[in-house]
Design a protein around this motif. Structure first.
Motif, PDB file in Angstrom:
ATOM      1  N   VAL A 286       0.867  -1.180   0.000  1.00 43.38           N
ATOM      2  CA  VAL A 286       0.000   0.000   0.000  1.00 43.38           C
ATOM      3  C   VAL A 286       0.906   1.232   0.000  1.00 43.38           C
ATOM      4  CG1 VAL A 286      -1.777   1.281   1.258  1.00 43.38           C
ATOM      5  CG2 VAL A 286      -1.811  -1.229   1.275  1.00 43.38           C
ATOM      6  N   ILE A 287       0.689   2.106  -0.975  1.00 40.29           N
ATOM      7  CA  ILE A 287       1.530   3.296  -1.113  1.00 40.29           C
ATOM      8  C   ILE A 287       0.962   4.423  -0.249  1.00 40.29           C
ATOM      9  CG2 ILE A 287       2.329   5.065  -2.731  1.00 40.29           C
ATOM     10  CD1 ILE A 287       2.272   2.858  -4.895  1.00 40.29           C
ATOM     11  N   THR A 288       1.821   5.000   0.586  1.00 41.86           N
ATOM     12  CA  THR A 288       1.363   6.065   1.483  1.00 41.86           C
ATOM     13  C   THR A 288       2.495   7.026   1.796  1.00 41.86           C
ATOM     14  OG1 THR A 288       0.066   6.489   3.500  1.00 41.86           O
ATOM     15  CG2 THR A 288       1.804   4.817   3.661  1.00 41.86           C
ATOM     16  N   SER A 289       2.267   7.906   2.774  1.00 40.92           N
ATOM     17  CA  SER A 289       3.251   8.913   3.151  1.00 40.92           C
ATOM     18  C   SER A 289       3.854   8.565   4.503  1.00 40.92           C
ATOM     19  CB  SER A 289       2.573  10.277   3.241  1.00 40.92           C
ATOM     20  OG  SER A 289       3.469  11.232   3.753  1.00 40.92           O
TER      21      SER A 289
ATOM     22  N   PHE B 204       0.787  10.631  11.158  1.00 37.26           N
ATOM     23  CA  PHE B 204       0.761   9.946  12.446  1.00 37.26           C
ATOM     24  C   PHE B 204       1.025   8.461  12.184  1.00 37.26           C
ATOM     25  CE2 PHE B 204      -1.840   7.889  15.889  1.00 37.26           C
ATOM     26  CZ  PHE B 204      -0.884   8.087  16.866  1.00 37.26           C
ATOM     27  N   PHE B 205       1.698   7.822  13.119  1.00 35.70           N
ATOM     28  CA  PHE B 205       2.125   6.430  12.986  1.00 35.70           C
ATOM     29  C   PHE B 205       1.015   5.481  12.555  1.00 35.70           C
ATOM     30  CE2 PHE B 205       3.418   2.320  14.958  1.00 35.70           C
ATOM     31  CZ  PHE B 205       4.639   2.159  14.317  1.00 35.70           C
ATOM     32  N   ALA B 206      -0.228   5.754  13.004  1.00 43.69           N
ATOM     33  CA  ALA B 206      -1.357   4.843  12.760  1.00 43.69           C
ATOM     34  C   ALA B 206      -1.606   4.595  11.276  1.00 43.69           C
ATOM     35  CB  ALA B 206      -2.623   5.386  13.405  1.00 43.69           C
ATOM     36  N   THR B 207      -1.254   5.555  10.425  1.00 49.87           N
ATOM     37  CA  THR B 207      -1.464   5.388   8.986  1.00 49.87           C
ATOM     38  C   THR B 207      -0.763   4.123   8.503  1.00 49.87           C
ATOM     39  OG1 THR B 207      -1.539   7.794   8.739  1.00 49.87           O
ATOM     40  CG2 THR B 207      -1.172   6.516   6.742  1.00 49.87           C
TER      41      THR B 207
ATOM     42  N   LYS C 164      -1.665  -2.810  -4.109  1.00 46.01           N
ATOM     43  CA  LYS C 164      -3.125  -2.970  -4.144  1.00 46.01           C
ATOM     44  C   LYS C 164      -3.851  -1.647  -3.954  1.00 46.01           C
ATOM     45  CE  LYS C 164      -3.542  -7.158  -5.087  1.00 46.01           C
ATOM     46  NZ  LYS C 164      -3.070  -8.238  -4.234  1.00 46.01           N
ATOM     47  N   ALA C 165      -3.212  -0.722  -3.275  1.00 44.40           N
ATOM     48  CA  ALA C 165      -3.956   0.499  -2.936  1.00 44.40           C
ATOM     49  C   ALA C 165      -3.026   1.686  -2.721  1.00 44.40           C
ATOM     50  CB  ALA C 165      -4.783   0.271  -1.663  1.00 44.40           C
ATOM     51  N   ILE C 166      -3.620   2.864  -2.844  1.00 41.74           N
ATOM     52  CA  ILE C 166      -2.960   4.111  -2.457  1.00 41.74           C
ATOM     53  C   ILE C 166      -3.695   4.611  -1.215  1.00 41.74           C
ATOM     54  CG2 ILE C 166      -2.266   6.427  -3.191  1.00 41.74           C
ATOM     55  CD1 ILE C 166      -2.815   5.560  -6.095  1.00 41.74           C
ATOM     56  N   LEU C 167      -2.915   5.048  -0.213  1.00 42.61           N
ATOM     57  CA  LEU C 167      -3.521   5.556   1.027  1.00 42.61           C
ATOM     58  C   LEU C 167      -3.049   6.995   1.249  1.00 42.61           C
ATOM     59  CD1 LEU C 167      -3.788   3.474   4.347  1.00 42.61           C
ATOM     60  CD2 LEU C 167      -4.009   5.948   4.200  1.00 42.61           C
TER      61      LEU C 167
END
Ligand SMILES: *Cc1c(COP(=O)(O)O)cnc(C)c1O
Length: 389
Positions: free
Chosen positions: A79-82, A86-89, A126-129
């Motif tokens: 999952v692509i994110t930043s 906050f850590f929870a992401t 599978k996803a972008i967050l």
């Protein structure tokens, strides 16, 4: 004068009576789980975010976990994110068994750099967050286009962005699922933990509702390994009182933000948050985050500049403001990819240079709807004095 970074006390003087009344109603009903307050909150929240469905749950973290589970994201998936969040992401991605893949941020708005997403896609993605960090809306048209052409799902982390919108539509209404937190410091805060997802997909809403109650579509009949993740009736009652005021509170935040921008723009050593948006887009101003670009304030301070800090300029600036009665918070001092808990992901210092640089420079100034103008003027005056030439 002492200025807190955030305070809920003033809010209670505005809505205390209504909250008391709403709470006693729940107590008298004897229905502490589910019931009228939860159902009416979900309906009102879906209406506010302009989606067909909203399902409440126990926290923003759970909203993310439930969203990823409902999309069948798990072991072996990416999952692509930043990393500037906050850590929870990232924690939510890991806790369903998937792997967070971090792309660097844009130094102008601190959001995931959209030009880097496609390079990060692999056959396992599978996803972008995307994270609407601090309440700044991402370009959801671009993200949805990238997702569509690569057959990816989109889960929006709107924990800080209730009330932010992109091109006339609320964030949380673009992706497959939007995830919100009602942690007390968020724009719409409960008196404890709470969260919700939003979606236009009936099946996803149904799956999430079941997962949040032990994977149980019918009483004592379990089709999935789920969670116990519900919004309490008492919290829903509080949120019902607050939701109708959300837009007004965001307008107050915006006024404060614009005043900071106008008053601090003459200081070269401070990078202000970007406040230019395409048509009909808007920030929710959950945080007002500036960057300290140099130490030109050092000659004006009384704090001991020989103290050892991780990030000398920013930390010394924070210490001096604290000494002057202005209390601030650092969101976030360490990017997620450099957290000890994620050493197995094998990112190193330098992996995400813009994220790392920004983390070392940011500091969040006091912002909340009830911040009085004399309090804000005090903050501004102290900062101006520190940067006096
Ligand atoms: C607060 C927050 C969360 C987690 O929400 P909780 O309700 O505290 O679990 C997730 N992502 C971001 C960006 C947040 O700010």
């Amino acid at each position: 004068m002492q200025i807190p970074p955030f305070s809920l006390e003033a809010q209670i003087s505005e809505i205390g009576d209504e909250i008391e009344e709403a709470l006693i109603k729940v107590f008298r009903s004897g229905k502490y789980i589910g019931g009228e307050e939860v159902a009416s909150f979900e309906k009102a929240f879906a209406l506010a975010i302009e989606t067909s469905y909203s399902v409440s749950c126990n926290s923003g973290t759970d909203a993310l976990i439930l969203a990823l589970r409902a999309l069948n994201i798990g072991q072996g998936d990416e999952v692509i994110t930043s990393s500037f969040s906050f850590f929870a992401t990232a924690e939510a991605i890991t806790s369903v068994g998937a792997r967070p893949v971090f792309v660097d941020i844009d130094s102008k708005n601190y959001l995931m750099d959209l030009d880097l997403i496609e390079k990060a896609i692999t056959p396992r993605t599978k996803a972008i967050l995307p994270v609407h960090l601090f309440g700044h809306p991402l370009d959801m048209d671009k993200i949805m286009a990238i997702a569509e052409s690569n057959n990816l799902k989109v889960v929006e982390d709107c924990a800080q962005a209730a009330g932010a919108y992109w091109r006339g539509k609320p964030v949380g209404s673009y992706g497959d699922i939007g995830c919100f937190s009602f942690f007390p410091t968020k724009n719409l805060g409960a008196a404890g933990d709470g969260g919700a997802i939003t979606t236009n997909d009936f099946d996803l809403a149904k799956t999430i509702r079941e997962l949040a109650i032990h994977g149980m579509p019918k009483r004592y009949f379990h089709t999935n390994i789920g969670y116990n993740s519900r919004l309490d009736s008492l919290q829903a009652a509080i949120l019902n009182v607050k939701l109708i005021r959300l837009n007004k509170w965001i307008e107050q935040r915006k006024e404060i933000a614009i005043n900071y921008i106008n008053q601090l723009s003459s200081i070269d050593s401070i990078e202000l948050p970007s406040n230019t948006f395409v048509n009909n887009s808007g920030h929710s101003w959950n945080q007002f985050v500036i960057r300290i670009m140099d130490n030109s304030f050092i000659k004006n301070i009384k704090s001991n500049s020989d103290d050892v800090f991780d990030n000398l300029n920013r930390d010394l600036f924070k210490t001096e403001l604290h000494r002057l009665g202005v209390n601030t918070i650092i969101y976030y001092p360490i990017p997620i990819h450099l957290q000890p808990a994620y050493k197995n992901l094998e990112y190193k210092e330098g992996s995400l240079p813009v994220t790392e640089k920004v983390c070392s420079q940011v500091i969040s100034l006091p912002i909340f709807p009830e911040l009085k103008s004399i309090q804000q003027s005090y903050v501004i005056d102290k900062i101006k004095e520190l940067f006096k030439k």
